[in-house]
Design a protein around this motif. Structure first.
Motif, mmCIF file in Angstrom:
data_model
loop_
_atom_site.group_PDB
_atom_site.id
_atom_site.type_symbol
_atom_site.label_atom_id
_atom_site.label_comp_id
_atom_site.label_asym_id
_atom_site.label_seq_id
_atom_site.Cartn_x
_atom_site.Cartn_y
_atom_site.Cartn_z
ATOM 1 N N ILE A 1 -2.511 5.650 3.742
ATOM 2 C CA ILE A 1 -3.623 5.281 4.610
ATOM 3 C C ILE A 1 -4.171 6.555 5.247
ATOM 4 O O ILE A 1 -3.412 7.470 5.581
ATOM 5 C CB ILE A 1 -3.178 4.261 5.678
ATOM 6 C CG1 ILE A 1 -4.357 3.723 6.458
ATOM 7 C CG2 ILE A 1 -2.121 4.834 6.590
ATOM 8 C CD1 ILE A 1 -4.016 2.522 7.325
ATOM 9 N N GLU B 1 -13.711 1.661 -0.294
ATOM 10 C CA GLU B 1 -12.648 1.648 -1.303
ATOM 11 C C GLU B 1 -13.224 1.790 -2.707
ATOM 12 O O GLU B 1 -12.640 2.450 -3.557
ATOM 13 C CB GLU B 1 -11.812 0.369 -1.211
ATOM 14 C CG GLU B 1 -10.990 0.248 0.046
ATOM 15 C CD GLU B 1 -9.938 1.337 0.214
ATOM 16 O OE1 GLU B 1 -9.570 2.017 -0.772
ATOM 17 O OE2 GLU B 1 -9.473 1.519 1.348
ATOM 18 N N ASN C 1 -6.560 -9.272 -1.705
ATOM 19 C CA ASN C 1 -6.576 -8.095 -2.575
ATOM 20 C C ASN C 1 -7.984 -7.813 -3.088
ATOM 21 O O ASN C 1 -8.440 -6.678 -3.073
ATOM 22 C CB ASN C 1 -5.601 -8.266 -3.741
ATOM 23 C CG ASN C 1 -5.452 -6.995 -4.539
ATOM 24 O OD1 ASN C 1 -5.237 -5.924 -3.983
ATOM 25 N ND2 ASN C 1 -5.592 -7.105 -5.849
ATOM 26 N N GLU D 1 -7.272 9.363 -0.620
ATOM 27 C CA GLU D 1 -7.218 9.400 0.841
ATOM 28 C C GLU D 1 -8.124 10.485 1.419
ATOM 29 O O GLU D 1 -8.722 10.308 2.481
ATOM 30 C CB GLU D 1 -5.778 9.561 1.322
ATOM 31 C CG GLU D 1 -4.844 8.431 0.897
ATOM 32 C CD GLU D 1 -5.302 7.031 1.290
ATOM 33 O OE1 GLU D 1 -6.078 6.891 2.271
ATOM 34 O OE2 GLU D 1 -4.899 6.066 0.632
ATOM 35 N N TYR E 1 -10.174 -6.436 -0.303
ATOM 36 C CA TYR E 1 -9.853 -5.027 -0.061
ATOM 37 C C TYR E 1 -10.495 -4.134 -1.120
ATOM 38 O O TYR E 1 -11.117 -3.119 -0.805
ATOM 39 C CB TYR E 1 -8.326 -4.847 -0.050
ATOM 40 C CG TYR E 1 -7.881 -3.435 -0.281
ATOM 41 C CD1 TYR E 1 -8.002 -2.469 0.705
ATOM 42 C CD2 TYR E 1 -7.356 -3.051 -1.509
ATOM 43 C CE1 TYR E 1 -7.599 -1.164 0.487
ATOM 44 C CE2 TYR E 1 -6.950 -1.753 -1.736
ATOM 45 C CZ TYR E 1 -7.081 -0.810 -0.744
ATOM 46 O OH TYR E 1 -6.697 0.482 -0.976
ATOM 47 N N TYR F 1 0.841 -1.188 0.000
ATOM 48 C CA TYR F 1 0.000 0.000 0.000
ATOM 49 C C TYR F 1 0.878 1.239 0.000
ATOM 50 O O TYR F 1 2.014 1.214 0.450
ATOM 51 C CB TYR F 1 -0.931 0.011 1.223
ATOM 52 C CG TYR F 1 -1.870 -1.162 1.215
ATOM 53 C CD1 TYR F 1 -3.050 -1.113 0.498
ATOM 54 C CD2 TYR F 1 -1.555 -2.329 1.903
ATOM 55 C CE1 TYR F 1 -3.909 -2.205 0.468
ATOM 56 C CE2 TYR F 1 -2.412 -3.429 1.875
ATOM 57 C CZ TYR F 1 -3.576 -3.356 1.153
ATOM 58 O OH TYR F 1 -4.414 -4.433 1.125
ATOM 59 N N ARG F 2 0.318 2.337 -0.509
ATOM 60 C CA ARG F 2 1.081 3.579 -0.602
ATOM 61 C C ARG F 2 0.632 4.627 0.397
ATOM 62 O O ARG F 2 1.357 5.574 0.681
ATOM 63 C CB ARG F 2 0.972 4.138 -2.018
ATOM 64 C CG ARG F 2 1.643 3.217 -3.032
ATOM 65 C CD ARG F 2 1.404 3.641 -4.461
ATOM 66 N NE ARG F 2 1.737 5.027 -4.692
ATOM 67 C CZ ARG F 2 1.186 5.756 -5.673
ATOM 68 N NH1 ARG F 2 0.301 5.239 -6.472
ATOM 69 N NH2 ARG F 2 1.540 7.008 -5.826
#
Length: 110
Positions: free
Chosen positions: A17, A83, A74, A40, A77, A14-15
């Protein structure tokens, strides 16, 4: 919203949060990624609408249900309805200006 770079706080793969009121990024280069920041920010808005704590409870419950259903981390998620809204609208940098309250309900899928 406060931007913080702390790669050790972000799970592998992940990049970023969103943990209200912070957006934590893995790498300082991502501060320039407008789509990631917008993604985000959408989560920050979702968290505010649900008064923060209920957001996390619902988020992880939905993830757990999807994990049982799909048996793939994945996919589970990506299917979380929070999301789904964020990914569907991250490239629309004006989305939050026109977004209706509780728009994430449109992305619920059973």
């Amino acid at each position: 919203m406060f931007l913080i770079v702390a790669k050790y706080l972000i799970p592998n793969g992940y990049r970023g949060i969103a943990l209200f009121p912070f957006v934590i990024l893995r790498d300082s280069v991502d501060k320039c990624d407008l789509y990631l920041i917008n993604h985000e920010k959408i989560h920050i808005r979702q968290q505010l609408e649900l008064l923060v704590l209920p957001f996390y409870v619902i988020y992880f419950m939905d993830y757990g249900i999807k994990l049982i259903r799909f048996r793939n981390k994945n996919r589970a998620y990506r299917e979380i309805f929070f999301e789904r809204e964020a990914y569907a609208n991250e490239k629309d940098l004006d989305y939050l200006k026109s977004r209706s309250h509780y728009s994430f309900w449109k992305y619920i899928n059973f």
